[in-house]
Design a protein around this motif. Structure first.
Motif, PDB file in Angstrom:
ATOM      1  N   LYS A   1       0.836  -1.207   0.000  1.00  0.00           N
ATOM      2  CA  LYS A   1       0.000   0.000   0.000  1.00  0.00           C
ATOM      3  C   LYS A   1       0.874   1.262   0.000  1.00  0.00           C
ATOM      4  O   LYS A   1       0.643   2.204  -0.762  1.00  0.00           O
ATOM      5  CB  LYS A   1      -0.911  -0.018   1.226  1.00  0.00           C
ATOM      6  N   TRP A   2       1.910   1.244   0.838  1.00  0.00           N
ATOM      7  CA  TRP A   2       2.778   2.419   0.939  1.00  0.00           C
ATOM      8  C   TRP A   2       3.738   2.533  -0.237  1.00  0.00           C
ATOM      9  O   TRP A   2       4.121   3.640  -0.628  1.00  0.00           O
ATOM     10  CB  TRP A   2       3.549   2.373   2.258  1.00  0.00           C
ATOM     11  N   GLN A   3       4.098   1.397  -0.812  1.00  0.00           N
ATOM     12  CA  GLN A   3       4.931   1.445  -2.019  1.00  0.00           C
ATOM     13  C   GLN A   3       4.173   2.112  -3.166  1.00  0.00           C
ATOM     14  O   GLN A   3       4.740   2.900  -3.930  1.00  0.00           O
ATOM     15  CB  GLN A   3       5.360   0.029  -2.416  1.00  0.00           C
ATOM     16  N   GLY A   4       2.887   1.788  -3.277  1.00  0.00           N
ATOM     17  CA  GLY A   4       2.063   2.427  -4.307  1.00  0.00           C
ATOM     18  C   GLY A   4       1.956   3.924  -4.085  1.00  0.00           C
ATOM     19  O   GLY A   4       2.037   4.721  -5.032  1.00  0.00           O
ATOM     20  N   GLN A   5       1.795   4.301  -2.803  1.00  0.00           N
ATOM     21  CA  GLN A   5       1.724   5.722  -2.467  1.00  0.00           C
ATOM     22  C   GLN A   5       3.037   6.422  -2.808  1.00  0.00           C
ATOM     23  O   GLN A   5       3.056   7.547  -3.309  1.00  0.00           O
ATOM     24  CB  GLN A   5       1.417   5.861  -0.970  1.00  0.00           C
ATOM     25  N   HIS A   6       4.139   5.717  -2.523  1.00  0.00           N
ATOM     26  CA  HIS A   6       5.463   6.287  -2.799  1.00  0.00           C
ATOM     27  C   HIS A   6       5.685   6.466  -4.299  1.00  0.00           C
ATOM     28  O   HIS A   6       6.221   7.492  -4.742  1.00  0.00           O
ATOM     29  CB  HIS A   6       6.539   5.370  -2.218  1.00  0.00           C
ATOM     30  N   GLU A   7       5.269   5.494  -5.096  1.00  0.00           N
ATOM     31  CA  GLU A   7       5.419   5.597  -6.551  1.00  0.00           C
ATOM     32  C   GLU A   7       4.634   6.785  -7.096  1.00  0.00           C
ATOM     33  O   GLU A   7       5.114   7.516  -7.973  1.00  0.00           O
ATOM     34  CB  GLU A   7       4.955   4.298  -7.209  1.00  0.00           C
ATOM     35  N   LYS A   8       3.424   6.973  -6.563  1.00  0.00           N
ATOM     36  CA  LYS A   8       2.624   8.131  -6.992  1.00  0.00           C
ATOM     37  C   LYS A   8       3.335   9.433  -6.638  1.00  0.00           C
ATOM     38  O   LYS A   8       3.370  10.379  -7.426  1.00  0.00           O
ATOM     39  CB  LYS A   8       1.248   8.097  -6.318  1.00  0.00           C
ATOM     40  N   GLN A   9       3.901   9.460  -5.425  1.00  0.00           N
ATOM     41  CA  GLN A   9       4.588  10.667  -4.985  1.00  0.00           C
ATOM     42  C   GLN A   9       5.820  10.942  -5.833  1.00  0.00           C
ATOM     43  O   GLN A   9       6.125  12.092  -6.155  1.00  0.00           O
ATOM     44  CB  GLN A   9       4.986  10.537  -3.507  1.00  0.00           C
ATOM     45  N   GLN A  10       6.533   9.876  -6.211  1.00  0.00           N
ATOM     46  CA  GLN A  10       7.710  10.041  -7.058  1.00  0.00           C
ATOM     47  C   GLN A  10       7.327  10.623  -8.415  1.00  0.00           C
ATOM     48  O   GLN A  10       8.037  11.465  -8.966  1.00  0.00           O
ATOM     49  CB  GLN A  10       8.423   8.695  -7.250  1.00  0.00           C
ATOM     50  N   THR A  11       6.190  10.156  -8.931  1.00  0.00           N
ATOM     51  CA  THR A  11       5.701  10.695 -10.205  1.00  0.00           C
ATOM     52  C   THR A  11       5.398  12.179 -10.069  1.00  0.00           C
ATOM     53  O   THR A  11       5.731  12.985 -10.945  1.00  0.00           O
ATOM     54  CB  THR A  11       4.431   9.943 -10.651  1.00  0.00           C
ATOM     55  N   VAL A  12       4.773  12.540  -8.940  1.00  0.00           N
ATOM     56  CA  VAL A  12       4.459  13.953  -8.682  1.00  0.00           C
ATOM     57  C   VAL A  12       5.745  14.774  -8.600  1.00  0.00           C
ATOM     58  O   VAL A  12       5.848  15.864  -9.171  1.00  0.00           O
ATOM     59  CB  VAL A  12       3.650  14.099  -7.377  1.00  0.00           C
ATOM     60  N   ILE A  13       6.749  14.233  -7.893  1.00  0.00           N
ATOM     61  CA  ILE A  13       8.021  14.951  -7.729  1.00  0.00           C
ATOM     62  C   ILE A  13       8.706  15.160  -9.077  1.00  0.00           C
ATOM     63  O   ILE A  13       9.200  16.245  -9.383  1.00  0.00           O
ATOM     64  CB  ILE A  13       8.949  14.185  -6.762  1.00  0.00           C
ATOM     65  N   VAL A  14       8.728  14.087  -9.893  1.00  0.00           N
ATOM     66  CA  VAL A  14       9.341  14.196 -11.222  1.00  0.00           C
ATOM     67  C   VAL A  14       8.612  15.236 -12.060  1.00  0.00           C
ATOM     68  O   VAL A  14       9.236  16.070 -12.737  1.00  0.00           O
ATOM     69  CB  VAL A  14       9.337  12.826 -11.933  1.00  0.00           C
ATOM     70  N   ASP A  15       7.274  15.199 -12.011  1.00  0.00           N
ATOM     71  CA  ASP A  15       6.484  16.172 -12.768  1.00  0.00           C
ATOM     72  C   ASP A  15       6.752  17.597 -12.286  1.00  0.00           C
ATOM     73  O   ASP A  15       6.848  18.531 -13.090  1.00  0.00           O
ATOM     74  CB  ASP A  15       4.988  15.852 -12.640  1.00  0.00           C
ATOM     75  N   GLN A  16       6.866  17.755 -10.966  1.00  0.00           N
ATOM     76  CA  GLN A  16       7.122  19.085 -10.409  1.00  0.00           C
ATOM     77  C   GLN A  16       8.501  19.595 -10.822  1.00  0.00           C
ATOM     78  O   GLN A  16       8.666  20.773 -11.141  1.00  0.00           O
ATOM     79  CB  GLN A  16       7.006  19.043  -8.885  1.00  0.00           C
ATOM     80  N   ARG A  17       9.486  18.687 -10.788  1.00  0.00           N
ATOM     81  CA  ARG A  17      10.831  19.089 -11.201  1.00  0.00           C
ATOM     82  C   ARG A  17      10.861  19.475 -12.669  1.00  0.00           C
ATOM     83  O   ARG A  17      11.504  20.450 -13.063  1.00  0.00           O
ATOM     84  CB  ARG A  17      11.816  17.948 -10.933  1.00  0.00           C
ATOM     85  N   HIS A  18      10.167  18.681 -13.482  1.00  0.00           N
ATOM     86  CA  HIS A  18      10.099  18.989 -14.912  1.00  0.00           C
ATOM     87  C   HIS A  18       9.428  20.340 -15.132  1.00  0.00           C
ATOM     88  O   HIS A  18       9.875  21.154 -15.946  1.00  0.00           O
ATOM     89  CB  HIS A  18       9.326  17.886 -15.637  1.00  0.00           C
ATOM     90  N   MET A  19       8.355  20.586 -14.381  1.00  0.00           N
ATOM     91  CA  MET A  19       7.641  21.854 -14.500  1.00  0.00           C
ATOM     92  C   MET A  19       8.525  23.020 -14.064  1.00  0.00           C
ATOM     93  O   MET A  19       8.534  24.087 -14.688  1.00  0.00           O
ATOM     94  CB  MET A  19       6.368  21.820 -13.642  1.00  0.00           C
ATOM     95  N   LEU A  20       9.286  22.796 -12.987  1.00  0.00           N
ATOM     96  CA  LEU A  20      10.194  23.832 -12.489  1.00  0.00           C
ATOM     97  C   LEU A  20      11.238  24.181 -13.539  1.00  0.00           C
ATOM     98  O   LEU A  20      11.469  25.356 -13.849  1.00  0.00           O
ATOM     99  CB  LEU A  20      10.876  23.345 -11.212  1.00  0.00           C
ATOM    100  N   VAL A  21      11.861  23.142 -14.107  1.00  0.00           N
ATOM    101  CA  VAL A  21      12.905  23.353 -15.115  1.00  0.00           C
ATOM    102  C   VAL A  21      12.320  24.011 -16.362  1.00  0.00           C
ATOM    103  O   VAL A  21      12.902  24.948 -16.922  1.00  0.00           O
ATOM    104  CB  VAL A  21      13.578  22.013 -15.478  1.00  0.00           C
ATOM    105  N   GLU A  22      11.156  23.527 -16.788  1.00  0.00           N
ATOM    106  CA  GLU A  22      10.537  24.050 -18.005  1.00  0.00           C
ATOM    107  C   GLU A  22      10.107  25.506 -17.826  1.00  0.00           C
ATOM    108  O   GLU A  22      10.302  26.336 -18.716  1.00  0.00           O
ATOM    109  CB  GLU A  22       9.332  23.187 -18.383  1.00  0.00           C
TER     110      GLU A  22
END
Length: 379
Positions: free
Chosen positions: A100-121
């Motif tokens: 359950k927490w691994q799934g939550q972590h994967e979602k959070q990682q996706t959010v972090i990657v998206d946020q970093r991409h948005m920041l850079v862009e």
């Protein structure tokens, strides 16, 4: 029959162990209280470690979710250690909890990657839009038709990039914390805008060639394009809004100009207004130096009719580092009559290389500019 009964009793015992294994521990303050079955396991320390990490995850505020990976990994390590320490321990319930927490972590990682991409862009797009030193910065290209076309194409591409930036999802942190970007834009495009607009209007009066005027108007258009971009990217900035309004008033006036008529009127007016710079001293020998230097320029059919010295003496130029004399220069206005009977003024600067002692070489033209003048105004 008795054998089958023993097998049944053994199966029930094993199921009971599995059920006991699945029971979650109770939490008492910061401590974890295990079930009696877990307490009796050789891996009780690892079991407690697992649930401590789960407790950390459960208590973690959402704004800290970007750090949850360490606890997820620690819980996984605890399960691995349990399996090694107690091979009979059923870890199914622990693995289900961890999943359950691994799934939550994967979602959070996706959010972090998206946020970093948005920041850079977002940061990169702002830099491309307003940094005049990058490869996509708008630049005046020249007065030839193909150069006009190239510059117009680049302006269109810039406006397309701006539209894409305005439409894309932008990092709110970059847009909110943009004081340095706004300051940079203000200094570069707005700090002297009133004086620049006044200068643009004044300079337009001196263009007598259509292509040269087109090139100058294109420079003004580039400035307006950057100001318009700033206004759209930061719509609440009153400095940008007011600056764009002033710039738009200027370009609207320019758009109504008939270039052929305008340049002809400029030429006629400038010819009437043209005057020869006054002489502030007279020295036939120095005037002769200007005549010699002008003759070397090779302008056939142009006869010198007057030389006005505009400086009292030579300017001695020394090396910046050694202070050794390198040359000396002097300025004058030279009036000539052309083969067609019209007159022209050459504002000249001549120079002589230093030869040592008190000697200098022959006079050569360093630079000059010229403009037409009515012959009766040559004085």
């Amino acid at each position: 029959m008795r054998k089958e009964f023993k097998i049944f009793i053994l199966a029930m015992f094993l199921m009971g162990c599995a059920i006991v294994n699945k029971a979650q521990p109770t939490k008492k303050g910061d401590d974890i209280v295990l079930s009696p079955a877990d307490e009796s396991s050789p891996a009780k320390g690892q079991i407690k470690t697992f649930w401590k990490n789960i407790k950390k995850l459960e208590e973690m505020p959402k704004e800290k979710y970007n750090t949850m990976g360490s606890y997820v990994q620690a819980a996984q390590t605890a399960i691995n250690n349990i399996k090694m320490k107690d091979k009979n321990y059923n870890t199914a319930s622990l693995e289900a909890e961890l999943k359950k927490w691994q799934g939550q972590h994967e979602k959070q990682q996706t959010v972090i990657v998206d946020q970093r991409h948005m920041l850079v862009e977002t940061s990169g797009s702002l830099s491309r839009l307003f940094d005049r030193s990058n490869d996509k910065a708008l630049k005046y290209r020249g007065n030839k038709p193909e150069e006009f076309e190239k510059c117009n194409k680049e302006i269109a591409e810039y406006k397309n990039d701006l539209a894409q930036f305005l439409a894309m999802e932008k990092d709110p942190r970059v847009m909110k914390d943009s004081a340095s970007t706004i300051k940079s834009i203000t200094i570069r495009y707005f700090s002297n805008l009133d004086e620049e607009i006044k200068g643009y209007e004044e300079n337009l009066k001196f263009y007598t060639l259509v292509n040269s005027l087109k090139g100058y108007i294109q420079e003004i258009t580039i400035h307006e394009t950057y100001i318009d971009a700033a206004r759209q990217v930061y719509p609440n900035n009153t400095t940008f809004a007011n600056g764009y309004k002033k710039m738009k008033e200027l370009t609207s006036k320019i758009s109504k100009i008939n270039l052929e008529t305008f340049t002809k009127e400029n030429k006629t007016r400038l010819l009437k207004e043209a005057r020869m710079p006054a002489a502030i001293t007279s020295d036939p020998a120095i005037e002769q130096e200007f005549k010699i230097a002008f003759g070397k320029l090779g302008f056939a059919g142009e006869k010198i009719i007057k030389v006005n010295l505009t400086k009292h003496d030579w300017l001695v130029n020394r090396n910046e580092w050694t202070s050794i004399i390198e040359n000396r220069t002097r300025k004058a206005a030279v009036a000539v009559k052309k083969a067609d009977g019209s007159c022209q003024i050459y504002v000249m600067e001549i120079g002589q290389q230093y030869l040592g002692g008190s000697s200098y070489g022959a006079s050569e033209t360093v630079r000059f500019s010229d403009y037409p003048i009515l012959c009766e105004n040559v004085k």
